[in-house]
Design a protein around this motif. Structure first.
Motif, PDB file in Angstrom:
ATOM      1  N   PHE A  47      25.961  54.465  -0.535  1.00 37.02           N
ATOM      2  CA  PHE A  47      24.576  54.849  -0.799  1.00 37.02           C
ATOM      3  C   PHE A  47      23.618  54.205   0.197  1.00 37.02           C
ATOM      4  CE2 PHE A  47      25.352  55.559  -5.605  1.00 37.02           C
ATOM      5  CZ  PHE A  47      25.654  56.893  -5.394  1.00 37.02           C
ATOM      6  N   ALA A  48      23.830  52.924   0.455  1.00 41.12           N
ATOM      7  CA  ALA A  48      22.891  52.169   1.277  1.00 41.12           C
ATOM      8  C   ALA A  48      22.943  52.544   2.755  1.00 41.12           C
ATOM      9  CB  ALA A  48      23.140  50.669   1.114  1.00 41.12           C
ATOM     10  N   TYR A  49      24.120  52.735   3.293  1.00 40.92           N
ATOM     11  CA  TYR A  49      24.234  52.870   4.741  1.00 40.92           C
ATOM     12  C   TYR A  49      24.635  54.249   5.229  1.00 40.92           C
ATOM     13  CZ  TYR A  49      23.482  47.968   4.441  1.00 40.92           C
ATOM     14  OH  TYR A  49      22.911  46.756   4.170  1.00 40.92           O
ATOM     15  N   GLU A  50      25.041  55.118   4.321  1.00 37.88           N
ATOM     16  CA  GLU A  50      25.388  56.470   4.754  1.00 37.88           C
ATOM     17  C   GLU A  50      24.624  57.530   3.972  1.00 37.88           C
ATOM     18  OE1 GLU A  50      29.551  57.195   5.276  1.00 37.88           O
ATOM     19  OE2 GLU A  50      29.901  55.151   5.946  1.00 37.88           O
ATOM     20  N   GLY A  51      23.829  57.094   2.999  1.00 37.06           N
ATOM     21  CA  GLY A  51      23.030  58.035   2.223  1.00 37.06           C
ATOM     22  C   GLY A  51      21.677  58.252   2.869  1.00 37.06           C
ATOM     23  N   ASP A  52      20.923  59.157   2.314  1.00 34.63           N
ATOM     24  CA  ASP A  52      19.612  59.505   2.873  1.00 34.63           C
ATOM     25  C   ASP A  52      18.537  58.466   2.573  1.00 34.63           C
ATOM     26  OD1 ASP A  52      20.656  61.858   3.880  1.00 34.63           O
ATOM     27  OD2 ASP A  52      20.126  63.010   2.081  1.00 34.63           O
ATOM     28  N   GLY A  53      18.723  57.665   1.520  1.00 33.65           N
ATOM     29  CA  GLY A  53      17.675  56.744   1.085  1.00 33.65           C
ATOM     30  C   GLY A  53      17.570  55.444   1.861  1.00 33.65           C
ATOM     31  N   ILE A  57      18.138  49.816  -1.836  1.00 33.57           N
ATOM     32  CA  ILE A  57      18.720  50.318  -3.077  1.00 33.57           C
ATOM     33  C   ILE A  57      19.132  49.125  -3.939  1.00 33.57           C
ATOM     34  CG2 ILE A  57      21.055  50.490  -2.143  1.00 33.57           C
ATOM     35  CD1 ILE A  57      21.379  53.059  -3.809  1.00 33.57           C
ATOM     36  N   ALA A  58      19.080  49.303  -5.233  1.00 37.61           N
ATOM     37  CA  ALA A  58      19.475  48.241  -6.153  1.00 37.61           C
ATOM     38  C   ALA A  58      20.102  48.851  -7.401  1.00 37.61           C
ATOM     39  CB  ALA A  58      18.257  47.410  -6.543  1.00 37.61           C
ATOM     40  N   TYR A  59      20.798  48.050  -8.133  1.00 39.75           N
ATOM     41  CA  TYR A  59      21.331  48.438  -9.434  1.00 39.75           C
ATOM     42  C   TYR A  59      21.103  47.285 -10.395  1.00 39.75           C
ATOM     43  CZ  TYR A  59      25.344  45.426  -8.480  1.00 39.75           C
ATOM     44  OH  TYR A  59      26.142  44.353  -8.204  1.00 39.75           O
ATOM     45  N   ARG A  60      21.187  47.576 -11.667  1.00 32.35           N
ATOM     46  CA  ARG A  60      21.133  46.513 -12.661  1.00 32.35           C
ATOM     47  C   ARG A  60      21.903  46.962 -13.888  1.00 32.35           C
ATOM     48  NH1 ARG A  60      14.886  46.574 -14.685  1.00 32.35           N
ATOM     49  NH2 ARG A  60      15.056  48.407 -15.989  1.00 32.35           N
ATOM     50  N   PHE A  61      22.377  45.991 -14.614  1.00 28.67           N
ATOM     51  CA  PHE A  61      23.102  46.244 -15.851  1.00 28.67           C
ATOM     52  C   PHE A  61      22.159  45.972 -17.012  1.00 28.67           C
ATOM     53  CE2 PHE A  61      26.333  44.907 -12.771  1.00 28.67           C
ATOM     54  CZ  PHE A  61      27.163  46.009 -12.827  1.00 28.67           C
ATOM     55  N   GLU A  62      22.178  46.841 -17.995  1.00 21.24           N
ATOM     56  CA  GLU A  62      21.345  46.679 -19.181  1.00 21.24           C
ATOM     57  C   GLU A  62      22.236  46.587 -20.407  1.00 21.24           C
ATOM     58  OE1 GLU A  62      17.959  46.685 -19.528  1.00 21.24           O
ATOM     59  OE2 GLU A  62      17.525  46.964 -17.417  1.00 21.24           O
ATOM     60  N   ARG A  63      21.900  45.691 -21.293  1.00 27.60           N
ATOM     61  CA  ARG A  63      22.592  45.611 -22.595  1.00 27.60           C
ATOM     62  C   ARG A  63      21.599  46.084 -23.652  1.00 27.60           C
ATOM     63  NH1 ARG A  63      27.626  43.894 -22.474  1.00 27.60           N
ATOM     64  NH2 ARG A  63      28.177  42.324 -20.970  1.00 27.60           N
ATOM     65  N   PHE A  64      22.050  46.970 -24.511  1.00 26.11           N
ATOM     66  CA  PHE A  64      21.202  47.498 -25.561  1.00 26.11           C
ATOM     67  C   PHE A  64      21.550  46.838 -26.885  1.00 26.11           C
ATOM     68  CE2 PHE A  64      21.622  50.819 -22.340  1.00 26.11           C
ATOM     69  CZ  PHE A  64      20.295  51.021 -22.036  1.00 26.11           C
ATOM     70  N   GLU A  65      20.570  46.607 -27.696  1.00 22.59           N
ATOM     71  CA  GLU A  65      20.807  46.024 -29.003  1.00 22.59           C
ATOM     72  C   GLU A  65      21.615  46.980 -29.863  1.00 22.59           C
ATOM     73  OE1 GLU A  65      17.464  44.280 -30.968  1.00 22.59           O
ATOM     74  OE2 GLU A  65      16.465  43.946 -29.052  1.00 22.59           O
ATOM     75  N   LYS A  66      22.435  46.417 -30.717  1.00 28.01           N
ATOM     76  CA  LYS A  66      23.247  47.236 -31.619  1.00 28.01           C
ATOM     77  C   LYS A  66      22.452  47.641 -32.833  1.00 28.01           C
ATOM     78  CE  LYS A  66      27.608  45.265 -30.221  1.00 28.01           C
ATOM     79  NZ  LYS A  66      28.780  44.537 -30.584  1.00 28.01           N
TER      80      LYS A  66
END
Length: 66
Positions: A47-53, A57-66
């Protein structure tokens, strides 16, 4: 940033280094999980080096309450 391993001491070092460079460490548990983390890292590189953007770029993990 996700990390994994079987040695608690080494994982502590990895978590501290991850925090030191400004990321939130996410323990993905034992080293057998590395087989999932490595392709994910390749995907992010794609994504970072061969994509158009570009490399902003970043990602994150989310935990949702049960």
């Amino acid at each position: 940033m996700a990390y994994c391993g079987d040695d608690d001491g080494a994982k502590g070092v990895a978590a501290a280094l991850t925090s030191d460079v400004g990321f939130e460490p996410a323990d993905a548990e034992p080293s057998r999980i590395a087989r999932y983390l490595e392709p994910f890292a390749l995907l992010m590189g794609q994504f970072a080096y061969e994509g158009d953007g570009g490399p902003e770029i970043a990602y994150r993990f989310e935990r949702f309450e049960k």
